[in-house]
Design a protein around this motif. Structure first.
Motif, PDB file in Angstrom:
ATOM      1  N   CYS A   1      24.657  70.002-124.402  1.00  0.00           N
ATOM      2  CA  CYS A   1      25.060  68.628-124.066  1.00  0.00           C
ATOM      3  C   CYS A   1      23.869  67.846-123.499  1.00  0.00           C
ATOM      4  CB  CYS A   1      26.225  68.654-123.074  1.00  0.00           C
ATOM      5  SG  CYS A   1      26.813  67.017-122.602  1.00  0.00           S
ATOM      6  N   THR A   2      23.199  67.084-124.342  1.00  0.00           N
ATOM      7  CA  THR A   2      22.023  66.345-123.903  1.00  0.00           C
ATOM      8  C   THR A   2      22.354  65.283-122.858  1.00  0.00           C
ATOM      9  OG1 THR A   2      22.305  64.946-125.863  1.00  0.00           O
ATOM     10  CG2 THR A   2      20.647  66.701-125.985  1.00  0.00           C
ATOM     11  N   SER A   3      23.584  64.803-122.824  1.00  0.00           N
ATOM     12  CA  SER A   3      23.944  63.769-121.849  1.00  0.00           C
ATOM     13  C   SER A   3      23.712  64.234-120.417  1.00  0.00           C
ATOM     14  CB  SER A   3      25.401  63.358-122.034  1.00  0.00           C
ATOM     15  OG  SER A   3      25.615  62.793-123.308  1.00  0.00           O
ATOM     16  N   PHE A   4      23.888  65.517-120.161  1.00  0.00           N
ATOM     17  CA  PHE A   4      23.642  66.028-118.812  1.00  0.00           C
ATOM     18  C   PHE A   4      22.182  65.828-118.400  1.00  0.00           C
ATOM     19  CE2 PHE A   4      27.271  69.395-119.143  1.00  0.00           C
ATOM     20  CZ  PHE A   4      28.208  68.429-118.789  1.00  0.00           C
ATOM     21  N   HIS A   5      21.272  65.837-119.374  1.00  0.00           N
ATOM     22  CA  HIS A   5      19.860  65.659-119.031  1.00  0.00           C
ATOM     23  C   HIS A   5      19.579  64.273-118.464  1.00  0.00           C
ATOM     24  CE1 HIS A   5      18.309  69.451-120.462  1.00  0.00           C
ATOM     25  NE2 HIS A   5      18.854  69.287-121.657  1.00  0.00           N
ATOM     26  N   LEU A   6      20.316  63.265-118.915  1.00  0.00           N
ATOM     27  CA  LEU A   6      20.093  61.926-118.374  1.00  0.00           C
ATOM     28  C   LEU A   6      20.298  61.910-116.865  1.00  0.00           C
ATOM     29  CD1 LEU A   6      19.531  58.921-118.750  1.00  0.00           C
ATOM     30  CD2 LEU A   6      21.914  58.612-119.467  1.00  0.00           C
ATOM     31  N   ALA A   7      21.230  62.721-116.370  1.00  0.00           N
ATOM     32  CA  ALA A   7      21.452  62.802-114.921  1.00  0.00           C
ATOM     33  C   ALA A   7      20.228  63.331-114.196  1.00  0.00           C
ATOM     34  CB  ALA A   7      22.659  63.693-114.634  1.00  0.00           C
ATOM     35  N   GLU A   8      19.448  64.202-114.845  1.00  0.00           N
ATOM     36  CA  GLU A   8      18.261  64.761-114.194  1.00  0.00           C
ATOM     37  C   GLU A   8      17.217  63.689-113.896  1.00  0.00           C
ATOM     38  OE1 GLU A   8      17.802  69.248-115.705  1.00  0.00           O
ATOM     39  OE2 GLU A   8      17.731  67.789-117.335  1.00  0.00           O
ATOM     40  N   TYR A   9      17.246  62.608-114.656  1.00  0.00           N
ATOM     41  CA  TYR A   9      16.309  61.509-114.434  1.00  0.00           C
ATOM     42  C   TYR A   9      16.746  60.612-113.271  1.00  0.00           C
ATOM     43  CZ  TYR A   9      13.702  62.547-118.699  1.00  0.00           C
ATOM     44  OH  TYR A   9      12.914  63.154-119.643  1.00  0.00           O
ATOM     45  N   ARG A  10      17.938  60.808-112.780  1.00  0.00           N
ATOM     46  CA  ARG A  10      18.483  59.898-111.767  1.00  0.00           C
ATOM     47  C   ARG A  10      18.574  60.523-110.385  1.00  0.00           C
ATOM     48  NH1 ARG A  10      23.107  56.973-115.579  1.00  0.00           N
ATOM     49  NH2 ARG A  10      21.559  55.845-116.842  1.00  0.00           N
ATOM     50  N   ILE A  11      18.082  61.727-110.244  1.00  0.00           N
ATOM     51  CA  ILE A  11      18.029  62.385-108.953  1.00  0.00           C
ATOM     52  C   ILE A  11      16.602  62.848-108.713  1.00  0.00           C
ATOM     53  CG2 ILE A  11      20.442  63.108-109.081  1.00  0.00           C
ATOM     54  CD1 ILE A  11      19.568  65.850-109.900  1.00  0.00           C
ATOM     55  N   PRO A  12      16.224  63.119-107.454  1.00  0.00           N
ATOM     56  CA  PRO A  12      14.846  63.576-107.206  1.00  0.00           C
ATOM     57  C   PRO A  12      14.517  64.786-108.067  1.00  0.00           C
ATOM     58  CG  PRO A  12      15.958  63.066-105.151  1.00  0.00           C
ATOM     59  CD  PRO A  12      17.007  62.991-106.221  1.00  0.00           C
ATOM     60  N   SER A  13      13.425  64.685-108.813  1.00  0.00           N
ATOM     61  CA  SER A  13      13.137  65.675-109.839  1.00  0.00           C
ATOM     62  C   SER A  13      11.649  66.024-109.841  1.00  0.00           C
ATOM     63  CB  SER A  13      13.495  65.134-111.228  1.00  0.00           C
ATOM     64  OG  SER A  13      14.791  64.577-111.246  1.00  0.00           O
ATOM     65  N   PRO A  14      11.332  67.308-110.012  1.00  0.00           N
ATOM     66  CA  PRO A  14       9.927  67.669-110.237  1.00  0.00           C
ATOM     67  C   PRO A  14       9.435  67.062-111.546  1.00  0.00           C
ATOM     68  CG  PRO A  14      11.273  69.606-109.769  1.00  0.00           C
ATOM     69  CD  PRO A  14      12.212  68.478-110.011  1.00  0.00           C
TER      70      PRO A  14
ATOM     71  N   GLU B   1       6.113  64.220-117.428  1.00  0.00           N
ATOM     72  CA  GLU B   1       7.538  64.039-117.715  1.00  0.00           C
ATOM     73  C   GLU B   1       8.390  64.620-116.589  1.00  0.00           C
ATOM     74  OE1 GLU B   1       9.957  62.975-119.320  1.00  0.00           O
ATOM     75  OE2 GLU B   1       9.377  62.375-121.338  1.00  0.00           O
ATOM     76  N   VAL B   2       9.630  64.164-116.515  1.00  0.00           N
ATOM     77  CA  VAL B   2      10.617  64.798-115.641  1.00  0.00           C
ATOM     78  C   VAL B   2      10.882  66.210-116.147  1.00  0.00           C
ATOM     79  CG1 VAL B   2      13.057  64.744-114.950  1.00  0.00           C
ATOM     80  CG2 VAL B   2      11.687  62.641-114.928  1.00  0.00           C
ATOM     81  N   SER B   3      10.942  67.162-115.218  1.00  0.00           N
ATOM     82  CA  SER B   3      11.273  68.540-115.578  1.00  0.00           C
ATOM     83  C   SER B   3      12.766  68.642-115.839  1.00  0.00           C
ATOM     84  CB  SER B   3      10.870  69.489-114.446  1.00  0.00           C
ATOM     85  OG  SER B   3      11.209  70.815-114.758  1.00  0.00           O
ATOM     86  N   ILE B   4      13.131  69.189-116.978  1.00  0.00           N
ATOM     87  CA  ILE B   4      14.542  69.287-117.344  1.00  0.00           C
ATOM     88  C   ILE B   4      14.889  70.724-117.707  1.00  0.00           C
ATOM     89  CG2 ILE B   4      14.787  66.897-118.082  1.00  0.00           C
ATOM     90  CD1 ILE B   4      14.303  67.734-120.920  1.00  0.00           C
ATOM     91  N   SER B   5      16.137  71.100-117.470  1.00  0.00           N
ATOM     92  CA  SER B   5      16.586  72.458-117.769  1.00  0.00           C
ATOM     93  C   SER B   5      18.078  72.459-118.054  1.00  0.00           C
ATOM     94  CB  SER B   5      16.298  73.392-116.587  1.00  0.00           C
ATOM     95  OG  SER B   5      16.880  74.670-116.805  1.00  0.00           O
ATOM     96  N   SER B   6      18.473  73.174-119.095  1.00  0.00           N
ATOM     97  CA  SER B   6      19.891  73.320-119.417  1.00  0.00           C
ATOM     98  C   SER B   6      20.449  74.640-118.898  1.00  0.00           C
ATOM     99  CB  SER B   6      20.099  73.227-120.935  1.00  0.00           C
ATOM    100  OG  SER B   6      19.345  74.220-121.604  1.00  0.00           O
ATOM    101  N   GLU B   7      19.709  75.325-118.045  1.00  0.00           N
ATOM    102  CA  GLU B   7      20.076  76.676-117.622  1.00  0.00           C
ATOM    103  C   GLU B   7      21.468  76.749-116.998  1.00  0.00           C
ATOM    104  OE1 GLU B   7      18.319  80.219-114.733  1.00  0.00           O
ATOM    105  OE2 GLU B   7      17.003  78.640-115.455  1.00  0.00           O
ATOM    106  N   GLN B   8      21.871  75.737-116.242  1.00  0.00           N
ATOM    107  CA  GLN B   8      23.169  75.760-115.560  1.00  0.00           C
ATOM    108  C   GLN B   8      24.231  74.909-116.252  1.00  0.00           C
ATOM    109  OE1 GLN B   8      21.231  74.557-111.706  1.00  0.00           O
ATOM    110  NE2 GLN B   8      22.594  76.125-110.870  1.00  0.00           N
ATOM    111  N   PHE B   9      23.947  74.435-117.474  1.00  0.00           N
ATOM    112  CA  PHE B   9      24.855  73.476-118.093  1.00  0.00           C
ATOM    113  C   PHE B   9      26.213  74.075-118.454  1.00  0.00           C
ATOM    114  CE2 PHE B   9      21.766  69.988-119.778  1.00  0.00           C
ATOM    115  CZ  PHE B   9      21.376  69.738-118.478  1.00  0.00           C
ATOM    116  N   ASP B  10      26.280  75.367-118.752  1.00  0.00           N
ATOM    117  CA  ASP B  10      27.593  75.973-119.013  1.00  0.00           C
ATOM    118  C   ASP B  10      28.468  75.931-117.762  1.00  0.00           C
ATOM    119  OD1 ASP B  10      27.346  76.545-121.725  1.00  0.00           O
ATOM    120  OD2 ASP B  10      26.395  78.474-121.358  1.00  0.00           O
ATOM    121  N   GLU B  11      27.882  76.248-116.627  1.00  0.00           N
ATOM    122  CA  GLU B  11      28.620  76.190-115.364  1.00  0.00           C
ATOM    123  C   GLU B  11      28.987  74.750-115.026  1.00  0.00           C
ATOM    124  OE1 GLU B  11      27.915  77.316-110.622  1.00  0.00           O
ATOM    125  OE2 GLU B  11      26.357  77.764-112.115  1.00  0.00           O
ATOM    126  N   LEU B  12      28.036  73.835-115.196  1.00  0.00           N
ATOM    127  CA  LEU B  12      28.299  72.419-114.976  1.00  0.00           C
ATOM    128  C   LEU B  12      29.425  71.939-115.881  1.00  0.00           C
ATOM    129  CD1 LEU B  12      27.791  69.425-114.274  1.00  0.00           C
ATOM    130  CD2 LEU B  12      25.699  69.533-115.669  1.00  0.00           C
TER     131      LEU B  12
END
Length: 280
Positions: free
Chosen positions: A178-191, A212-223
């Protein structure tokens, strides 16, 4: 030994469109689809029939959007499947063909997005690693001006899809896609991380590195499991595929709150996973 006969169900363009409408896909809407062809059953016509069924369900006023990522255009120093010798790295960087939205194939997102990429009238965004392709009347507005240093953030098609009221279709795909979850990573403090890739210029391909903003889908199943528990997600079968349908904006807002609570900064800084440095 003889090849066993295929297992069902038998899926066609028409049955796909019927199942999608029964799930709640509406004519005229904008749909961001993540898909698994294999999950659907035995599809007569394969990925072409899937795209036809999606477009039939959306009708002439609807717009279909898919991720058309090209993670192979990445730094060879990061490749792990398989790795390449370190003495090759500089030559690979110097000679890797730059991204061309008309030519560069998709990688790691399945055969349906690659079929959409080459569909008549399809438009594709300009990011060399995390592009999107779209077919339909809103395609140009969705894919235009995808910033080269914004993989999946405010200057990507995701933010436009959110503003348009688009929905996500997980067609046999899990929340980890789900790429939409990545957009949230840009809206919170991010490495932030350095990302290298080849780009096409008038003089030929050249290697560039952007921050670039560091992004990870590692927890997306739990999310995704928590999102589905707390927010309205339509579930049903399309063919044999367990399918989900929900709002992009709802997913982004929920993920923003969830990630702030559940992701440690230290862990995040070391798990950037897009584009995937996978070579097969």
């Amino acid at each position: 030994m003889p090849t066993p006969p295929p297992t069902g169900p038998l899926v066609t363009r028409a049955t796909l469109a019927t199942d999608l409408r029964a799930l709640g896909v509406r004519p005229g809407e904008t749909l961001l689809a993540h898909s698994s062809l294999r999950s659907l059953g035995w599809v007569n016509g394969g990925a072409i029939a899937v795209v036809q069924g999606l477009l039939d369900a959306l009708g002439p006023d609807g717009t279909l959007v898919v991720p058309t990522q090209s993670g192979g255009l990445s730094d060879p120093a990061l490749w792990t499947s398989p790795p390449v010798p370190e003495e090759w790295w500089e030559t690979i960087r110097d000679t890797m063909p730059g991204y061309d939205p008309l030519v560069t194939p998709t990688r790691g997102v399945g055969v349906v997005p690659e079929t959409v990429r080459t569909w008549p009238g399809a438009l594709r965004s300009a990011h060399p690693q995390t592009s999107f392709a779209a077919v339909g009347p809103r395609a140009a507005k969705i894919v235009e001006d995808h910033a080269p240093d914004c993989r999946l953030g405010e200057l990507s098609p995701l933010a436009r899809l959110e503003a348009m009221g688009a929905r996500v279709l997980l067609l046999g795909a899990g929340y980890d896609s789900c790429t939409s979850f990545h957009l949230a990573e840009y809206r919170i403090p991010s490495p932030r991380v350095a990302v290298g890739r080849p780009v096409r210029t008038a003089e030929g391909s050249r290697w560039e590195v952007v921050t670039e903003v560091s992004i990870s889908s590692e927890q997306f199943d739990e999310l995704g499991a928590d999102f589905e528990r707390d927010r309205p997600v339509v579930r049903g079968l399309v063919g044999a595929a367990d399918t989900r349908l929900f709002s992009v904006a709802d997913a982004v807002a929920y993920a923003e709150r969830w990630l702030e609570l559940h992701r440690s900064r230290e862990e995040w800084a070391t798990t950037d996973d897009a584009p995937a440095p996978r070579r097969t």
